[in-house]
Design an enzyme around this catalytic site. Sequence first.
Site, PDB file in Angstrom:
ATOM      1  CE  LYS A 166     -43.405   4.427  29.015  1.00  0.00           C
ATOM      2  NZ  LYS A 166     -44.854   4.431  28.803  1.00  0.00           N
TER       3      LYS A 166
ATOM      4  CG  ASP B 196     -45.172   1.581  26.926  1.00  0.00           C
ATOM      5  OD1 ASP B 196     -44.508   1.550  27.975  1.00  0.00           O
ATOM      6  OD2 ASP B 196     -45.716   2.619  26.490  1.00  0.00           O
TER       7      ASP B 196
ATOM      8  CE  LYS C 137     -46.214   0.439  35.911  1.00  0.00           C
ATOM      9  NZ  LYS C 137     -46.848   1.205  34.817  1.00  0.00           N
TER      10      LYS C 137
ATOM     11  NE  ARG D 278     -51.779  -3.324  31.040  1.00  0.00           N
ATOM     12  CZ  ARG D 278     -52.604  -2.622  30.262  1.00  0.00           C
ATOM     13  NH1 ARG D 278     -53.516  -3.253  29.538  1.00  0.00           N
ATOM     14  NH2 ARG D 278     -52.540  -1.320  30.211  1.00  0.00           N
TER      15      ARG D 278
ATOM     16  CD  GLU E  21     -44.440  -1.094  31.933  1.00  0.00           C
ATOM     17  OE1 GLU E  21     -44.656  -0.370  32.910  1.00  0.00           O
ATOM     18  OE2 GLU E  21     -44.824  -0.788  30.786  1.00  0.00           O
TER      19      GLU E  21
ATOM     20  CG  ASP F 241     -44.355   3.353  34.912  1.00  0.00           C
ATOM     21  OD1 ASP F 241     -45.503   3.764  35.151  1.00  0.00           O
ATOM     22  OD2 ASP F 241     -44.128   2.445  34.102  1.00  0.00           O
TER      23      ASP F 241
END
Length: 493
Positions: free
Chosen positions: A269, A341, A257, A345, A343, A281
């Site tokens: 968030k 949020d 990712k 996946r 996102e 992330d």
Amino acid sequence: MKISLSPATPEAWSGSVLALGIPENDPQGLVAAMEQRFSLQLSDWLKQKPFSGKPGDCVSLPLLRSDCTALVLVGLGEASSVDRDRLRLAAAAAARAAQGQGGTLGLLLPWSSDTPEEDAAAAAEAVRLALYSDERFRSKPEPSPKPDQLELLGSLPGGLSHGLEAVHPVCAGVELARELVAAPPNSVTPAELARTASHLAHEHGLELTILERSDCEERGMGSFLSVCQGSDLDPKFIHLTYRPNDAASKRLVLVGKGLTFDSGGYNLKVGAAQIDMMKFDMGGSAAVFGAMRAIAELRPAGVEVHMLVASCENMINGSAVHPGDIVTASNGTTIEINNTDAEGRLTLADALVYACKLKPDAIVDLATLTGACVIALGDEIAGLWSGDDSLSSQLEMAAQAAGEGLWRMPLHSPYRKGLKSLLADMKNTGPRPGGSITAALFLKEFVDAGIPWAHIDIAGTVWSDKGRGLDPSGATGYGVRTLVNWIINQANT
């Protein structure tokens, strides 16, 4: 750091810092031996500290001698309970205690007679990684002398030096992952990740393909591209390939990712979500970058490795995806985005479709995917989801050998109904209970039947606020050693 073996005993070794692992009750009499060597009343001093040899005990004594400037004693616990993880922790503690000293660190631990090579490599990795510090963004880096040589003492086979050659490539991969995760989002952007891939390809003879936005549009990657609609930065789909010198009998795909910053989009968030930390992330992409960097140097035979990262930012502007939008992934699946949020996946969906087209023998994806995984397993254990028992077992063994916590979680198919949409083929999130499971089930929809696939959620393990084990505070580089072990094991079978 130069790593070598030394035949010298603790009584005769000379260098800068001598570090000894001491089990409870000191069955080998090392404390008494050091009392005699250095003419010190160590026993009385240790009682005042106090030091009893329990795990976590660590003391350092300056000696001001030409043959040894400091003595470090590290507790190992009961002698019968000393395992490789204990050795790792002890080696890391010894390394941290040696900071501020240059020269050579001599390390004596009770190496296993059955697996001395694995123990020695684990200790050497722990020393190097524990001494890591990131000074890139300081205007005036703080000088901190560190040992530049490590000598492993004790009953280790002379031919072991060859087995230690993998330590530096693996640690370099972990350090690359740490640097990518720790860097601020204005430094590590999708374009910067692409440049990092280009550098690895150039330096280590890897093949590189970068898909730009238009390339992704041509391939119908509507799921991935929906995430970056609100960002001023162009997305980059990165495909890095290692090919062995000989013919490959296995093809493996690593998918990471690559959200270089995640605002949450219109599902912004807030509160405990710690938006300022959403630079990490892209921890999954950092892990696969680090693994590829190590594999490129180790060059295992018989295995071909592909790395895929669909990298972008999740930001907000007038063009950003709305909650409720329906997008189409590259395999034709329509997705109702009920939470912007969730996102990661969406980016992984198109990456997994691309991965399947490579006709691999196995796919493993790593992602900082869900807070639910952190609630379930905390910050020292990553979650593993897979419908393939063999692949799961391989990854669990690789993680255990690496000293990285990994726990297989249920891929409970009845929870798939939580992803049903009234309008589209599926939603991108299900109910809050079991959120890490429904996230894995979402990803499974984009993997062709018959291809072994595993998903590893590293949301908790990618970062450590206070440091743990051989990890400093901040980015941990989790996953690199597990992936490298897995790939090397596949090359050998």
